[in-house]
Structure formats: structure tokens, C-alpha cells
Design a protein around this motif. Structure first.
Motif, short mmCIF file in Angstrom:
data_model
loop_
_atom_site.label_atom_id
_atom_site.label_comp_id
_atom_site.label_asym_id
_atom_site.label_seq_id
_atom_site.Cartn_x
_atom_site.Cartn_y
_atom_site.Cartn_z
N LEU A 1 0.81 -1.21 0.00
CA LEU A 1 0.00 0.00 0.00
C LEU A 1 0.86 1.27 0.00
CD1 LEU A 1 -2.81 -1.06 2.50
CD2 LEU A 1 -2.74 -1.29 0.02
N ASN A 2 2.17 1.10 0.14
CA ASN A 2 3.10 2.23 0.06
C ASN A 2 3.80 2.16 -1.30
OD1 ASN A 2 4.63 4.45 0.90
ND2 ASN A 2 6.25 3.13 1.69
N ALA A 3 2.99 2.21 -2.36
CA ALA A 3 3.49 1.97 -3.72
C ALA A 3 4.19 3.20 -4.28
CB ALA A 3 2.34 1.56 -4.63
N GLU A 4 5.41 2.99 -4.81
CA GLU A 4 6.18 4.07 -5.41
C GLU A 4 6.72 3.70 -6.79
OE1 GLU A 4 6.28 6.97 -4.29
OE2 GLU A 4 5.64 6.76 -2.20
N GLY A 5 6.23 2.59 -7.35
CA GLY A 5 6.65 2.16 -8.67
C GLY A 5 5.44 1.85 -9.53
N LEU B 1 -5.25 -3.06 -7.95
CA LEU B 1 -5.89 -4.37 -8.07
C LEU B 1 -6.36 -4.86 -6.71
CD1 LEU B 1 -6.64 -6.90 -9.74
CD2 LEU B 1 -4.32 -7.74 -9.26
N ILE B 2 -5.51 -4.75 -5.70
CA ILE B 2 -5.87 -5.20 -4.36
C ILE B 2 -7.07 -4.42 -3.83
CG2 ILE B 2 -5.09 -5.23 -1.95
CD1 ILE B 2 -2.29 -5.84 -3.01
N ILE B 3 -7.01 -3.10 -3.98
CA ILE B 3 -8.13 -2.27 -3.50
C ILE B 3 -9.41 -2.62 -4.24
CG2 ILE B 3 -9.01 0.09 -3.38
CD1 ILE B 3 -6.12 1.01 -2.91
N GLY B 4 -9.30 -2.83 -5.56
CA GLY B 4 -10.48 -3.19 -6.34
C GLY B 4 -11.09 -4.51 -5.90
N ILE B 5 -10.22 -5.51 -5.65
CA ILE B 5 -10.71 -6.83 -5.22
C ILE B 5 -11.38 -6.71 -3.85
CG2 ILE B 5 -9.97 -9.11 -4.44
CD1 ILE B 5 -7.87 -9.07 -6.66
N VAL B 6 -10.76 -5.96 -2.94
CA VAL B 6 -11.34 -5.81 -1.59
C VAL B 6 -12.69 -5.11 -1.66
CG1 VAL B 6 -11.06 -4.65 0.63
CG2 VAL B 6 -9.12 -5.83 -0.40
N VAL B 7 -12.80 -4.04 -2.48
CA VAL B 7 -14.07 -3.31 -2.60
C VAL B 7 -15.15 -4.20 -3.19
CG1 VAL B 7 -15.22 -1.43 -3.82
CG2 VAL B 7 -13.00 -1.03 -2.74
N ILE B 8 -14.83 -4.94 -4.26
CA ILE B 8 -15.82 -5.82 -4.90
C ILE B 8 -16.25 -6.93 -3.94
CG2 ILE B 8 -16.15 -7.51 -6.74
CD1 ILE B 8 -14.38 -5.73 -8.49
N CYS B 9 -15.30 -7.53 -3.26
CA CYS B 9 -15.64 -8.61 -2.32
C CYS B 9 -16.50 -8.09 -1.16
CB CYS B 9 -14.37 -9.25 -1.78
SG CYS B 9 -13.47 -10.24 -3.01
N CYS B 10 -16.20 -6.88 -0.69
CA CYS B 10 -17.02 -6.30 0.38
C CYS B 10 -18.44 -6.02 -0.10
CB CYS B 10 -16.38 -5.00 0.88
SG CYS B 10 -14.89 -5.26 1.87
N ILE C 1 -17.98 -11.27 -12.46
CA ILE C 1 -17.04 -10.73 -11.46
C ILE C 1 -15.75 -11.53 -11.46
CG2 ILE C 1 -16.64 -10.44 -8.99
CD1 ILE C 1 -19.63 -9.74 -8.75
N ILE C 2 -15.88 -12.86 -11.46
CA ILE C 2 -14.68 -13.71 -11.46
C ILE C 2 -13.86 -13.49 -12.73
CG2 ILE C 2 -13.87 -16.10 -11.55
CD1 ILE C 2 -16.30 -16.81 -9.78
N ALA C 3 -14.55 -13.42 -13.87
CA ALA C 3 -13.84 -13.18 -15.13
C ALA C 3 -13.16 -11.82 -15.13
CB ALA C 3 -14.81 -13.29 -16.31
N GLY C 4 -13.86 -10.80 -14.61
CA GLY C 4 -13.29 -9.46 -14.56
C GLY C 4 -12.05 -9.39 -13.67
N LEU C 5 -12.12 -10.03 -12.50
CA LEU C 5 -10.97 -10.03 -11.60
C LEU C 5 -9.79 -10.81 -12.19
CD1 LEU C 5 -12.69 -10.52 -8.12
CD2 LEU C 5 -11.82 -8.40 -9.14
N THR C 6 -10.10 -11.89 -12.92
CA THR C 6 -9.04 -12.67 -13.57
C THR C 6 -8.32 -11.85 -14.62
OG1 THR C 6 -10.25 -14.74 -13.18
CG2 THR C 6 -8.53 -14.77 -14.86
N ILE C 7 -9.10 -11.15 -15.44
CA ILE C 7 -8.50 -10.31 -16.49
C ILE C 7 -7.70 -9.17 -15.87
CG2 ILE C 7 -9.05 -8.72 -18.38
CD1 ILE C 7 -11.51 -10.51 -18.95
N ALA C 8 -8.25 -8.55 -14.82
CA ALA C 8 -7.53 -7.46 -14.15
C ALA C 8 -6.22 -7.96 -13.55
CB ALA C 8 -8.41 -6.85 -13.07
N SER C 9 -6.25 -9.17 -12.96
CA SER C 9 -5.02 -9.75 -12.40
C SER C 9 -3.99 -10.03 -13.47
CB SER C 9 -5.36 -11.05 -11.65
OG SER C 9 -6.24 -10.81 -10.59
N PHE C 10 -4.47 -10.49 -14.64
CA PHE C 10 -3.55 -10.78 -15.74
C PHE C 10 -2.83 -9.52 -16.20
CE2 PHE C 10 -2.99 -10.74 -20.39
CZ PHE C 10 -2.03 -11.74 -20.52
N TYR C 11 -3.58 -8.45 -16.39
CA TYR C 11 -2.97 -7.21 -16.87
C TYR C 11 -2.07 -6.57 -15.81
CZ TYR C 11 -5.45 -7.17 -21.29
OH TYR C 11 -5.89 -7.48 -22.55
N ALA C 12 -2.44 -6.72 -14.55
CA ALA C 12 -1.58 -6.20 -13.49
C ALA C 12 -0.27 -6.99 -13.44
CB ALA C 12 -2.29 -6.26 -12.15
#
Length: 332
Positions: free
Chosen positions: A26-30, A39-48, A94-105
């Protein structure tokens, strides 16, 4: 078991976020680290959101079950069937969307087209060897556990292991990539802001896995070039009597069989290059701050501080220990 480990890792990441130099996604500088953070924030928000909807539907169903009802009509059954179908379709999307997002990340870890610098990273039990290649072999050099890079430059990292599987992870700059014996992996890191970024071996690699840290020091190009120029130079010849005696002692002892100090007859390759060890912030892969006392303690009994490491115990008197630690401290 894996779920518990993942939850523990996530909690540790959240608790350390925002600290200066914290080892935190969460302290991302690159660039790639920022993608992974999103991606992590998106997954957490969707899962919540999904969890909240499921709880709401469950509560409504329980409240409705307490009210006496007539037998459902065929129309209501069709409506419920459509709702179930919609829920299944939404889950698949949702599963397909998260899979694609993970692939591109994950593609953000790929090798840059025109890297400004290439560094070979070799994992050892339990320390990191960094080799800075150059078209001119006389300008190549190596260091251990601390990697310096220029800010705003894509760095190609070539990963290999000398013993077991390790994993290179500097969460503020990029995701994880394994170092596998007999196989070369590559990744790209980039720091957009100067700073010290802590990393860690993220694959269990033996007894001292938890004490296999690394530091990436990102600095302006001018500062980096000055550092690189100093690293290419030979080890400093001591001038004071104690350090001079320490150098002579180092050359007489078995130390030269494992360590290199450029500009001397010490040319061992088993252990870290010590040419400029005095200029590093830590020793023993982040285990101890680099002070003369820490150097003396490590030389005196490395197995007590880091059991299982490959550095043997070399018997030394207290006077010899002071001389050796003074010499190591002078190598900057």
C-alpha cells in the motif's frame, strides 16, 4: 492453511502501510506496484460489496421465512429462477473481470522494452548478491543485500538462484518473482521517488528465510552515478595502525577463501563481496545495523546470530577481533 496465511500477510501489510520505508504494497512508489495496489483495492471493494449484498439477501430471506405464506405461484417461482440465474451470471462476470484485471496487473512485472540498467540478482542461503553488468567489463561490479538504482529509470532484473527456490519481493516497487535453480527469470522495477524500499525473500528457503531481507535505495541519477563510481573502485587501503593490522589479519585467515576485497589478494566467491562493506546500512541481509560493534559480533560468532548460515567460526582473540572490525568499518 493457505487462507490463514494470506489473511495474516494482508493484516501485516495493512498495519505497516504508510510507514517510512515500510515493506508494504500500500506504500506503492513504482508503476507495477501502483497497478497491484489498485488491483488489491479493487478486489477488496468488490468482495465487500458482494458480501454486503449476500448478507442483505440472507436477512430478508430470514425475515420473510418468519411470515406465514401461501404456496408460491408459478410466476413467483419463475421470478426466483431469473434472480438465481442473474446471480450466477453476475458471479461469473465478477470472477472473469478479476481474472482479467489480475492478468494485466501481472504484465506490469514484464521486462521493459528499453531498460536503462540491468542488474543480475542471485539468491543465496541467506543473502542477496547483486551484479551490475556493463559492456565494459572493467566497469562491472557487485554488492550484497543493498541495491542502488536511479529514480525514474526502468531497471531490468535478471533472477537466478544458487541453491534453492527464493522469491524477490520489494512490495513498494513491484510484485513477486521466483528465483529457481537452473532457470533464469526476469522482471522490471522502477522507483518514481527517491527513498529506501525494504524487500524480503517471499518463498520459504530454509532455516533463516525470515532473515533474508534486502534494501533498494532509489536516488537521483547524479547520486547514483557517484555511488556506482565509488563501487567500481578498489577497496580503500587503511592508514591507521589498527585497520592496517586488521587487513593483514584478514589476508592471513581463511576469510580470503570466501570473500572478495578488490585491490587485494582476497578473491573468494562463496560469500558476499566485502570491497565496500563499510558503506552499507546493514549486515547479514538486514539482520544487524552496520556498526563496528555489529561487525565484531558477527565475525566473532555468526552461528549464534544466524544459525545455519555458511560462514564458519574463525577463532580470534579480542585484539584480533578489534583489528578486523576496524578494517571492515574502513571499507567504504
Amino acid at each position: 492453511m493457505k487462507t490463514a496465511a494470506a489473511v495474516s500477510l494482508l493484516l501485516s501489510v495493512i498495519l505497516t502501510a504508510g510507514c517510512n520505508g515500510a515493506q508494504s504494497v500500500l506504500n506503492a512508489e513504482g508503476a507495477s506496484a501502483i497497478q497491484l495496489k489498485h488491483l488489491i483495492i479493487g478486489i477488496v471493494v468488490i468482495c465487500c460489496a458482494v458480501w454486503t449484498l449476500v448478507v442483505i439477501v440472507l436477512v430478508l430471506a430470514l425475515l420473510r421465512a418468519r411470515t406465514p405464506r401461501e404456496r408460491p405461484s408459478s410466476q413467483s417461482e419463475r421470478r426466483m429462477g431469473r434472480l438465481v440465474t442473474a446471480a450466477v451470471a453476475a458471479s461469473l462476470l465478477i470472477i472473469a473481470g478479476l481474472t482479467i484485471a489480475s492478468f494485466y496487473a501481472g504484465r506490469g512485472l514484464g521486462v521493459a522494452q528499453n531498460p536503462g540498467l540491468t542488474i543480475k540478482v542471485r539468491g543465496q542461503q541467506w543473502w542477496w548478491q547483486f551484479l551490475y553488468d556493463d559492456a565494459d567489463p572493467s566497469k562491472a561490479f557487485q554488492t550484497a543485500n543493498e541495491m542502488h538504482i536511479p529514480v525514474g529509470v526502468d531497471i531490468r532484473i535478471e533472477l537466478e538462484s544458487s541453491d534453492v527456490i527464493h522469491s524477490f519481493w520489494v512490495p513498494s516497487l513491484a510484485g513477486k518473482r521466483d528465483l529457481i535453480p537452473g532457470r533464469k527469470n526476469t522482471m522490471t522495477i522502477r522507483a518514481d521517488r527517491p527513498g529506501v524500499y525494504r524487500g524480503q525473500c517471499a518463498e520459504f528457503c530454509g532455516l533463516q528465510h525470515s532473515h533474508m531481507a534486502l534494501f533498494v535505495i532509489a536516488e537521483d541519477m547524479a547520486d547514483y552515478q557517484r555511488w556506482a563510481a565509488s563501487q567500481r573502485s578498489d577497496g580503500i587501503s587503511p592508514t591507521d595502525p589498527e585497520s592496517t593490522a586488521g587487513k593483514a589479519l584478514f589476508m592471513r585467515k581463511p576469510c580470503i577463501a570466501c570473500h572478495t576485497i578488490r585491490g587485494t589478494e582476497a578473491s573468494g566467491t562463496t560469500g558476499p563481496d566485502l570491497t565496500h562493506i563499510g558503506g552499507r546500512q546493514t549486515i547479514a541481509a538486514g539482520l544487524l545495523d552496520n556498526t563496528r560493534g555489529s561487525l565484531a559480533a558477527w565475525i566473532a560468532d555468526p552461528q549464534t546470530l544466524k544459525p545455519g548460515n555458511n560462514m564458519p567460526l574463525v577463532p580470534l582473540s579480542s585484539g584480533e577481533l578489534r583489528q578486523l572490525s576496524a578494517y571492515m568499518e574502513s571499507l567504504k
